[in-house]
Write an enzyme that holds these catalytic residues in place. Structure first.
Site, PDB file in Angstrom:
ATOM      1  N   GLU A 151      -6.355  10.825 -12.407  1.00  0.00           N
ATOM      2  CA  GLU A 151      -6.948  10.036 -12.116  1.00  0.00           C
ATOM      3  C   GLU A 151      -8.623  10.368 -12.029  1.00  0.00           C
ATOM      4  OE1 GLU A 151      -5.415   7.313 -12.263  1.00  0.00           O
ATOM      5  OE2 GLU A 151      -3.625   7.981 -12.090  1.00  0.00           O
ATOM      6  N   HIS A 190     -10.288  10.048 -15.423  1.00  0.00           N
ATOM      7  CA  HIS A 190     -10.515   8.885 -15.770  1.00  0.00           C
ATOM      8  C   HIS A 190     -12.039   8.246 -15.548  1.00  0.00           C
ATOM      9  CE1 HIS A 190      -7.138   7.060 -17.689  1.00  0.00           C
ATOM     10  NE2 HIS A 190      -6.335   6.983 -16.583  1.00  0.00           N
TER      11      HIS A 190
END
Length: 870
Positions: A298, A301
């Site tokens: 995450e 990202h």
């Protein structure tokens, strides 16, 4: 179902008629009724008479204003608000109401325990307010949240906190501003009462970033590992990719009710608590490593997904394939590269290949979608990462990083396509990837067949490599792909033979680009032993007539750990296939002594990395075994796997016990050497559980009671259930009594119950639907009980009487209206009917027909059922 859901096609993409540059959101929060005010700055890009079509679902519209004037030229359609007669530039103000408490689908703004949180990817923002809910509309978001101060002391959103204040009636407000334009799928909001773990990270340019990790009250002691993982991710992305964080604050919130694993919303990640919370007595080694990986994923990202996003959802692999590749590299750089590679390949062979052979087969960049949530798949993510890895293999690290830099230079702050990424890689490296691009458009698993020939007179060794991709439901015709095929040749002493042709060295990665190609190597003085598809250099199935001697040789001599493991897998595959055929003819298991001896040699090898030994000793799962067959016999596979386990347990009993005792550790640390020893010790325990019953019972029970960590306790419990030891019921009861108030810890217990080989497992699973720790409203519980039964206990799910199918139909009927996304995940084993015998197919088809007849069938299930029945 109100109307048949419509398919969307990649080639129909059109840029939006309107862009929104800025949006100012105000939430007057309440679980029952939240009032949302959205003020957007909009600009027309299309024809002057083009209406503005905003997406919206389950919204109660209160008012529409244009430039502060009440507007009447609008109409509500199914899933849309259509506004006409608009000027070229305008301020749009929409007020609507939503009910988070009534939102059981967990998409949009919903309730998780006592907190409120959001999930907007892929198309969840339309459940919050009317908006252009598509990833190519990038706006700057300002968010003001107003709520009860006692109930919701923390009010969080994207970006930086810019203002806050008190209101009368015990209410307060906070305003957040995100300076980076983003699509609405990256919007996030969280309101609740939490414990907070705070830390800081100083970036390489000297900026201090505040790090905040929000967990439910009482869980603070389970948060430090996630924080450590976050700091490691930030440091690694700077060092390996040269990418630095760009806001003043990075927040992670752990919630218990979540459809996915985690979500990369800009500056405010929302995580399934499964991927945040860890303490040595509640989390296994695997949990710790999964948390590290998902936190990394995450965080990565922020650049690959947020700073550069997707033009449309067909391009999902642009951000996901790339970011999975990045998280795999992160885990490999921090841990054991070989073990990480082995686990990636287990996923590909056991799960992704099955998806390629299913009615839902699609390329990593799909061409047609009915429900976007159905395309968050192993193909888009894991196969997508393998495609990025092949580019990395073809270009090398230096050129790959140049390609990344060029990609960011060109596309930072915009929405890009998979083609844009490949173009940047090509332009930065001068490597022609035009043929390689077929990986983006062609579905299915290529089968690579290798034949070899050695000529002792000319001292030449020839490899003939051919490729074919079987037709898939979405594509009848297939083209040859560009396959990077890595090889090594070994002489009879186990030394690597340098590859040469015409006096020149040859790269060990062969470029296979045609339906059939021949590669000739000179100066090969002995018949070599080939290692093929080293490091799984392409996501393909390999066909080669291995001899047992070649494979046992590679298990001993291959210099690459992955090749040693892969040789063991190929050796097992030979005897799995042979014994499934024998089982079907009523014959007992047959395993030659030299196979057991090859595994004995692994146990006796003092130089081998314990982590590698553990992987070699872990038999393929039933799902991995199933992929060795066109028509799957789940009962035969389960029984052969057990017989294989018992045979090896008997043959290697002394060595297994010696290694088990030698790898005892009194202290628990999350260090890779310690994890390796525990994994090896527990792999031995797994076999020992299938040995002499009394000894096994004592050994397993002792480990369970003496364990000072969840890894060892769960390994003992798991072995007791798998081998159906006498102690199993008592141990399962102890675990339940101790942990029944902790949902995540109970998920492990539910999985063991659901995957038990016991004959009455379905009866047990049905009974557990009433268990005090189980609820149909929590996706984690559903996945661990119902999902594990259907997906990981094929022998029981595919029971010949069809009882497993009927059970799943009941569960899906409930979940179809409650939570369609979760229902759609659970139906996967049922849609693969064509992989089974005629009797099972008939029962599976009947189950699907029953679901198809549901009145309110969701688009998620409709898409999969219609493809399966086609």
């Amino acid at each position: 179902m109100t109307q048949q859901p419509q398919a969307k096609y990649r080639h129909d993409y059109r840029a939006p008629d309107y862009q929104i540059t800025d949006i100012d959101l105000t939430f007057d929060l309440d679980a029952q009724k939240t009032v949302v005010t959205a003020v957007s700055q909009a600009v027309r890009h299309g024809a002057s008479d083009a209406p503005l079509r905003l997406n919206g679902e389950d919204l109660k519209l209160v008012s529409v204003h244009i430039n502060d004037e009440p507007w009447t030229a609008w109409k509500e359609e199914e899933g849309a608000l259509v506004i006409s007669n608009l000027p070229e530039r305008f301020t749009l103000k929409i007020i609507n109401e939503i009910s988070p408490a009534a939102n059981t689908a967990l998409e949009g703004l919903y309730q998780s325990g006592d907190a409120l949180c959001t999930q907007c990817e892929a198309e969840g923002f339309r459940h919050i307010t009317y908006y252009l809910d598509r990833p190519d509309v990038l706006a700057r978001f300002t968010t003001k949240i107003i709520a009860d101060k006692i109930k919701y002391p923390f009010l969080l959103s994207n970006g930086n906190r810019v203002a806050q204040g008190e209101l009368e009636n015990g209410r307060h407000w906070v305003q957040w501003q995100d300076p980076f334009p983003k699509p609405c799928y990256l919007f996030a909001l969280v309101a609740g009462d939490f414990d907070v773990l705070r830390d800081t990270f100083t970036t390489r340019s000297g900026r201090e970033v505040a790090l905040e990790l929000y967990v439910d009250r009482g869980n603070l002691d389970r948060a430090p590992w996630a924080m450590t993982s976050l700091k490691n991710s930030m440091k690694w992305d700077e060092e390996r990719f040269g990418l630095e964080y760009d806001l003043d604050i990075y927040m992670i919130v752990a919630v218990d009710f979540f459809n996915m694993g985690a979500m990369e919303n800009k500056g405010l990640n929302i995580f399934n608590s499964k991927y945040v919370l860890a303490r040595t007595d509640t989390a296994t080694d695997k949990d710790y490593l999964d948390i590290e990986r998902v936190i990394g994923h995450e965080y990565f990202h922020n650049w690959t997904g947020n700073r550069v996003t997707c033009r449309d959802w067909f391009q999902l692999s642009l951000k996901e394939g790339l970011t999975v590749f990045r998280d795999q590299e992160f885990s490999s750089d921090l841990g054991s590269r070989a073990v990480n590679r082995i686990n990636n390949v287990r996923t590909m062979r056991g799960l992704q290949f099955a998806e390629d052979a299913s009615p839902m087969a699609h390329p990593i960049r799909p061409d047609m979608v009915i429900e976007m949530n159905n395309f968050y798949t192993l193909t888009v993510y894991e196969k997508g990462a393998e495609v990025i890895r092949m580019i990395h293999t073809l270009l090398g690290e230096e050129n790959f990083q140049k390609g990344m830099q060029l990609y960011f230079e060109r596309h930072d702050g915009s929405a890009a396509t998979c083609d844009d990424f490949v173009q940047a890689m090509e332009d930065a490296s001068n490597v022609d990837l035009s043929h390689f691009r077929r990986w983006y458009s062609q579905s299915g698993t290529p089968i690579v067949t290798v034949k070899d020939d050695y000529n002792p007179e000319t001292e030449q060794y020839t490899l003939t490599i051919s490729q074919r991709t079987p037709a898939t439901p979405d594509q009848a015709e297939k083209q040859p792909l560009h396959i990077p095929f890595a090889i090594e040749l070994y002489d009879n002493e186990g030394k690597v033979i340098p590859l040469q042709k015409g006096g020149h060295p040859v790269n060990s990665v062969l470029n296979v680009t045609q339906a059939e190609q021949t590669f000739v190597f000179d100066n090969v003085y002995f018949q070599p032993v080939p290692a093929l598809l080293c490091e799984f250099s392409a996501p393909v199935k390999l066909e080669y007539k291995w001899s047992d001697q070649q494979l046992t040789f590679l298990m001993r001599h291959a210099r690459n750990d992955f090749s040693r493991w892969d040789a063991a897998q190929s050796l097992l595959a030979t005897y799995i296939k042979l014994n499934v055929a024998r089982h079907q003819q009523g014959q007992p298991l047959s395993l030659p002594v030299h196979v057991a001896d090859a595994f004995r040699a692994v146990l006796l090898d003092e130089k081998i990395d314990p982590a590698l030994a553990a992987e070699i000793l872990t038999l393929p799962s039933v799902n991995e075994m199933a992929e060795l067959f066109d028509i799957i016999d789940p009962i035969a596979i389960a029984e052969v796997r057990e017989a294989l386990t018992r045979t090896l347990a008997t043959e290697l009993a002394d060595e297994l016990l010696a290694i088990y005792n030698a790898n005892y550790q009194s202290e628990y640390r999350v260090e890779h050497e310690d994890i390796a020893k525990r994994t090896l010790r527990n792999a031995c325990l797994r076999f020992l559980a299938f040995g002499e019953t009394h000894l096994a019972d004592v050994l397993v029970s002792k480990q369970f009671h003496e364990a000072n960590n969840m890894t060892d306790a769960l390994a003992a419990l798991s072995a007791a259930v798998a081998a159906q030891l006498p102690c199993r019921d008592a141990l399962m009861q102890e675990y339940d009594d101790k942990w029944h108030q902790n949902g995540l810890v109970m998920d492990k217990w539910f999985i063991l119950q659901a995957t038990s080989p016991a004959a009455n497992v379905l009866e047990t699973v049905r009974g557990l639907l009433q268990h005090r720790s189980f609820t149909m409203s929590n996706p984690n519980r559903i996945r661990s009980l119902i999902g594990a039964f259907a997906g990981s206990n094929p022998a029981a799910f595919h029971a010949e009487d069809g009882s497993g199918y009927l059970f799943l139909v009941e569960m899906l009927t409930d979940l179809n209206s409650r939570n369609p996304q979760v229902a759609s995940r659970l139906i996967e084993p049922l849609i693969r009917l064509k992989r089974y015998d005629a009797k099972r197919q008939e029962k599976m088809r009947a189950a699907l027909e029953q679901l198809k007849g549901l009145e309110n069938l969701s688009g998620d299930l409709y898409e999969k059922i219609t493809k399966a029945l086609a």
